[in-house]
Design a protein around this motif. Sequence first.
Motif, PDB file in Angstrom:
ATOM      1  N   ARG A  96       0.831  -1.207   0.000  1.00  5.50           N
ATOM      2  CA  ARG A  96       0.000   0.000   0.000  1.00  5.50           C
ATOM      3  C   ARG A  96       0.866   1.257   0.000  1.00  5.50           C
ATOM      4  NH1 ARG A  96      -3.643  -0.478   4.990  1.00  5.50           N
ATOM      5  NH2 ARG A  96      -4.571   1.446   4.151  1.00  5.50           N
ATOM      6  N   GLY A  97       1.997   1.213   0.702  1.00  4.92           N
ATOM      7  CA  GLY A  97       2.917   2.338   0.662  1.00  4.92           C
ATOM      8  C   GLY A  97       3.508   2.514  -0.729  1.00  4.92           C
ATOM      9  N   ALA A  98       3.838   1.406  -1.382  1.00  8.01           N
ATOM     10  CA  ALA A  98       4.363   1.485  -2.744  1.00  8.01           C
ATOM     11  C   ALA A  98       3.335   2.091  -3.687  1.00  8.01           C
ATOM     12  CB  ALA A  98       4.764   0.091  -3.227  1.00  8.01           C
ATOM     13  N   ALA A  99       2.065   1.723  -3.512  1.00  5.96           N
ATOM     14  CA  ALA A  99       1.004   2.286  -4.351  1.00  5.96           C
ATOM     15  C   ALA A  99       0.945   3.805  -4.211  1.00  5.96           C
ATOM     16  CB  ALA A  99      -0.335   1.657  -3.987  1.00  5.96           C
ATOM     17  N   THR A 100       1.136   4.306  -2.990  1.00  3.64           N
ATOM     18  CA  THR A 100       1.162   5.755  -2.775  1.00  3.64           C
ATOM     19  C   THR A 100       2.305   6.393  -3.549  1.00  3.64           C
ATOM     20  OG1 THR A 100       0.195   5.523  -0.569  1.00  3.64           O
ATOM     21  CG2 THR A 100       1.384   7.562  -1.025  1.00  3.64           C
TER      22      THR A 100
ATOM     23  N   GLY B 101      10.502  -6.863  -5.736  1.00  7.84           N
ATOM     24  CA  GLY B 101       9.646  -7.261  -6.842  1.00  7.84           C
ATOM     25  C   GLY B 101       8.252  -7.648  -6.399  1.00  7.84           C
ATOM     26  N   VAL B 102       8.155  -8.361  -5.274  1.00  8.68           N
ATOM     27  CA  VAL B 102       6.841  -8.767  -4.764  1.00  8.68           C
ATOM     28  C   VAL B 102       6.036  -7.544  -4.327  1.00  8.68           C
ATOM     29  CG1 VAL B 102       5.651 -10.149  -3.023  1.00  8.68           C
ATOM     30  CG2 VAL B 102       7.778 -11.007  -4.060  1.00  8.68           C
ATOM     31  N   ILE B 103       6.671  -6.630  -3.617  1.00  9.74           N
ATOM     32  CA  ILE B 103       5.988  -5.409  -3.168  1.00  9.74           C
ATOM     33  C   ILE B 103       5.559  -4.573  -4.371  1.00  9.74           C
ATOM     34  CG2 ILE B 103       6.333  -3.219  -1.951  1.00  9.74           C
ATOM     35  CD1 ILE B 103       8.240  -4.803  -0.062  1.00  9.74           C
TER      36      ILE B 103
ATOM     37  N   LEU C 203      -2.430  -2.048  -6.916  1.00 16.62           N
ATOM     38  CA  LEU C 203      -3.212  -1.098  -6.129  1.00 16.62           C
ATOM     39  C   LEU C 203      -3.244   0.277  -6.785  1.00 16.62           C
ATOM     40  CD1 LEU C 203      -2.034  -2.053  -2.539  1.00 16.62           C
ATOM     41  CD2 LEU C 203      -4.396  -2.099  -3.354  1.00 16.62           C
ATOM     42  N   ALA C 204      -2.155   0.659  -7.444  1.00 14.90           N
ATOM     43  CA  ALA C 204      -2.079   1.983  -8.070  1.00 14.90           C
ATOM     44  C   ALA C 204      -2.708   2.014  -9.458  1.00 14.90           C
ATOM     45  CB  ALA C 204      -0.618   2.419  -8.157  1.00 14.90           C
ATOM     46  N   GLY C 205      -3.120   0.851  -9.970  1.00 10.52           N
ATOM     47  CA  GLY C 205      -3.727   0.807 -11.294  1.00 10.52           C
ATOM     48  C   GLY C 205      -2.724   0.925 -12.421  1.00 10.52           C
ATOM     49  N   LEU C 206      -1.466   0.495 -12.176  1.00 12.08           N
ATOM     50  CA  LEU C 206      -0.422   0.574 -13.185  1.00 12.08           C
ATOM     51  C   LEU C 206       0.056  -0.828 -13.574  1.00 12.08           C
ATOM     52  CD1 LEU C 206       1.795   3.436 -11.700  1.00 12.08           C
ATOM     53  CD2 LEU C 206      -0.010   3.624 -13.429  1.00 12.08           C
ATOM     54  N   PRO C 207       0.478  -1.022 -14.819  1.00  8.00           N
ATOM     55  CA  PRO C 207       1.038  -2.316 -15.201  1.00  8.00           C
ATOM     56  C   PRO C 207       2.415  -2.524 -14.577  1.00  8.00           C
ATOM     57  CG  PRO C 207       0.294  -1.074 -17.139  1.00  8.00           C
ATOM     58  CD  PRO C 207       0.324  -0.122 -15.983  1.00  8.00           C
ATOM     59  N   PHE C 208       2.654  -3.727 -14.111  1.00  8.17           N
ATOM     60  CA  PHE C 208       3.961  -4.122 -13.591  1.00  8.17           C
ATOM     61  C   PHE C 208       4.745  -4.739 -14.741  1.00  8.17           C
ATOM     62  CE2 PHE C 208       6.546  -7.563 -11.492  1.00  8.17           C
ATOM     63  CZ  PHE C 208       7.451  -6.724 -10.868  1.00  8.17           C
ATOM     64  N   ALA C 209       5.937  -4.213 -15.033  1.00  7.49           N
ATOM     65  CA  ALA C 209       6.718  -4.655 -16.190  1.00  7.49           C
ATOM     66  C   ALA C 209       8.100  -5.126 -15.747  1.00  7.49           C
ATOM     67  CB  ALA C 209       6.852  -3.520 -17.203  1.00  7.49           C
ATOM     68  N   PRO C 210       8.251  -6.403 -15.412  1.00  7.13           N
ATOM     69  CA  PRO C 210       9.576  -6.915 -15.048  1.00  7.13           C
ATOM     70  C   PRO C 210      10.435  -7.064 -16.297  1.00  7.13           C
ATOM     71  CG  PRO C 210       7.967  -8.696 -15.028  1.00  7.13           C
ATOM     72  CD  PRO C 210       7.207  -7.440 -15.330  1.00  7.13           C
ATOM     73  N   LEU C 211      11.662  -6.554 -16.255  1.00 14.27           N
ATOM     74  CA  LEU C 211      12.563  -6.574 -17.403  1.00 14.27           C
ATOM     75  C   LEU C 211      13.671  -7.601 -17.185  1.00 14.27           C
ATOM     76  CD1 LEU C 211      12.989  -2.708 -17.926  1.00 14.27           C
ATOM     77  CD2 LEU C 211      11.264  -4.232 -18.947  1.00 14.27           C
ATOM     78  N   ASN C 212      14.141  -8.153 -18.274  1.00  6.26           N
ATOM     79  CA  ASN C 212      15.223  -9.134 -18.223  1.00  6.26           C
ATOM     80  C   ASN C 212      16.532  -8.427 -17.876  1.00  6.26           C
ATOM     81  OD1 ASN C 212      17.192 -11.060 -18.660  1.00  6.26           O
ATOM     82  ND2 ASN C 212      16.262 -11.863 -20.519  1.00  6.26           N
ATOM     83  N   TYR C 213      17.014  -8.636 -16.667  1.00  6.55           N
ATOM     84  CA  TYR C 213      18.226  -7.944 -16.219  1.00  6.55           C
ATOM     85  C   TYR C 213      19.477  -8.485 -16.893  1.00  6.55           C
ATOM     86  CZ  TYR C 213      18.157 -12.026 -13.106  1.00  6.55           C
ATOM     87  OH  TYR C 213      18.084 -13.295 -12.601  1.00  6.55           O
ATOM     88  N   ARG C 214      19.346  -9.559 -17.664  1.00  9.03           N
ATOM     89  CA  ARG C 214      20.496 -10.086 -18.401  1.00  9.03           C
ATOM     90  C   ARG C 214      20.674  -9.392 -19.753  1.00  9.03           C
ATOM     91  NH1 ARG C 214      18.451 -14.636 -15.622  1.00  9.03           N
ATOM     92  NH2 ARG C 214      20.045 -15.718 -14.399  1.00  9.03           N
TER      93      ARG C 214
ATOM     94  N   ALA D 205      11.388   3.113   1.195  1.00 10.62           N
ATOM     95  CA  ALA D 205      10.424   4.176   0.914  1.00 10.62           C
ATOM     96  C   ALA D 205       8.993   3.665   0.979  1.00 10.62           C
ATOM     97  CB  ALA D 205      10.703   4.773  -0.464  1.00 10.62           C
ATOM     98  N   ALA D 206       8.766   2.455   0.498  1.00  8.24           N
ATOM     99  CA  ALA D 206       7.414   1.878   0.547  1.00  8.24           C
ATOM    100  C   ALA D 206       6.968   1.656   1.986  1.00  8.24           C
ATOM    101  CB  ALA D 206       7.395   0.566  -0.235  1.00  8.24           C
TER     102      ALA D 206
END
Length: 498
Positions: A37-41, A61-63, A70-81, A124-125
């Motif tokens: 919820r803090g991250a959503a803020t 990543g889980v948070i 909660l914030a209504g945004l897409p979560f986009a995990p990127l390939n760190y390799r 911060a979250a």
Amino acid sequence: MTIADMLRQAAEEDGDRTALVCEGRRWSYAALWTAARGAATLFRESEARYVALLDGNGEAGVIALFGAALAGLPFAPLNYRRADAEVAALLDRIAPAWLIAGDDRAAWLGAAATVSSAAAFVAAAQAATPSAVESDGDDIAVQIFTSGTTGAPKAALLRHRHLLAYVAATATPAKAGAQEGSLVSVPPYHVANVVAVLTAVQARRRLLVLPAFAPEAWLRLAEAEAPTYAFVVPTMLARILDHLDGDDRLASLTALSYGAGPMPPALLERALECFPDVRFTNAYGLTETCATIASLTPEDHRAAFASGDPAVRARLRSAGRPLPGIEIDIRDTAGIPLPAGARGEVYARGVQVSGEYRDRDARDAGGWFATRDLGWRDADGYLFLAGRADDVIVRGGENISPGEIEAVLLTHPAIAEACAVGLPSAEWGESIGAALVLRPGHAAPEPAEMRALVKARLRSSHVPERIAVLDSLPYNELGKLLRRDVRASPLLRTASSL
């Protein structure tokens, strides 16, 4: 309803229960929910339109996954390799994004987006005022960039309703015991990671997160936290078995799922013998289908392993049967459904099947998604895969599935792994090359013997012209065979031809 509702409900009902364990740090469901919820803020107060992750597994990543929901945004995990230039190109496609990056890249990427390191984001979250705003079930929950082996990566979209449908189809009705745990080691940019997080939260299992896979680290975490469930890709399983040395560090394990690439028969049989009491599941699916759409169940595994009937035993090489709510068709190149036993392209339809990219919906008018996988079904509906349609070898105008050739080569007692590829040919356009890996203790069979084996089972046009024995086949970190690397192998290209 959104995926965040699962975490909210877990926090309300089992707030004191351990939800997440990562590098010795332990999070309760209540603490994880507060951080989300803090991250959503944070996300809502920024100008971000996406939440991106460029890091290994961890609490960040889980948070971020649940905070983005909660914030209504897409979560986009990127390939760190990926190389920095490739990452920058992907960030351009999702700008403006709030990017959570590993410490080694956060500073470099700071000019490209709103960036925080994983540790700074988590702090911060936790400190932010919790937000209670949620998105709609039809909103995009996760955007995953596909591997892009034949061009620029495609942005596959998974909406909340797709992910919730997957959880509903795979979740067990009873809540897990407090001692149960899921060991997650697949990278966060893979759909298997996303659904592993969600199903663990739904079941209230402890989520045991390994930042990056290494067999000894995997086994140390298993010894310390006693997981009851794990998901691995075949290459991970092989390396884990090689490091076990007959010890009992996996005594707690009751269920093991595998997928994301073909399982060599010899490896699966070795695992079944090593863990006679573990329930194995083969999970077949794609990012676009929101992970698993067909599975070979634990009962299927043990029945096939114990059977003397070749047709039943062969099911160990199958992807099983469709999940509830999923339909699977096998179709020819004209899109016409084929009967049992006939080979064609695998199509899927169901409530969890997205088939949607950022620029288009790839489903047909009937809701069917073409997977680009080739396969067939037996008379009882078990699905057998024969490779990617893009991997088809075109020899003299004839389309040849490499999976057919590989299945025959693997029947030889000396062969542990096999890969068939198309090689340039002035006469045929493409000729067939085969790379083989031997079982331990076996001598390499003569090429003529292997060619005769293929010719006896398939047409003469399917016989490999070049055959080479390699120490190992090249796979990526998710267990996908890198056929382009096999094609480039000097040993294969210089092997004696017919």
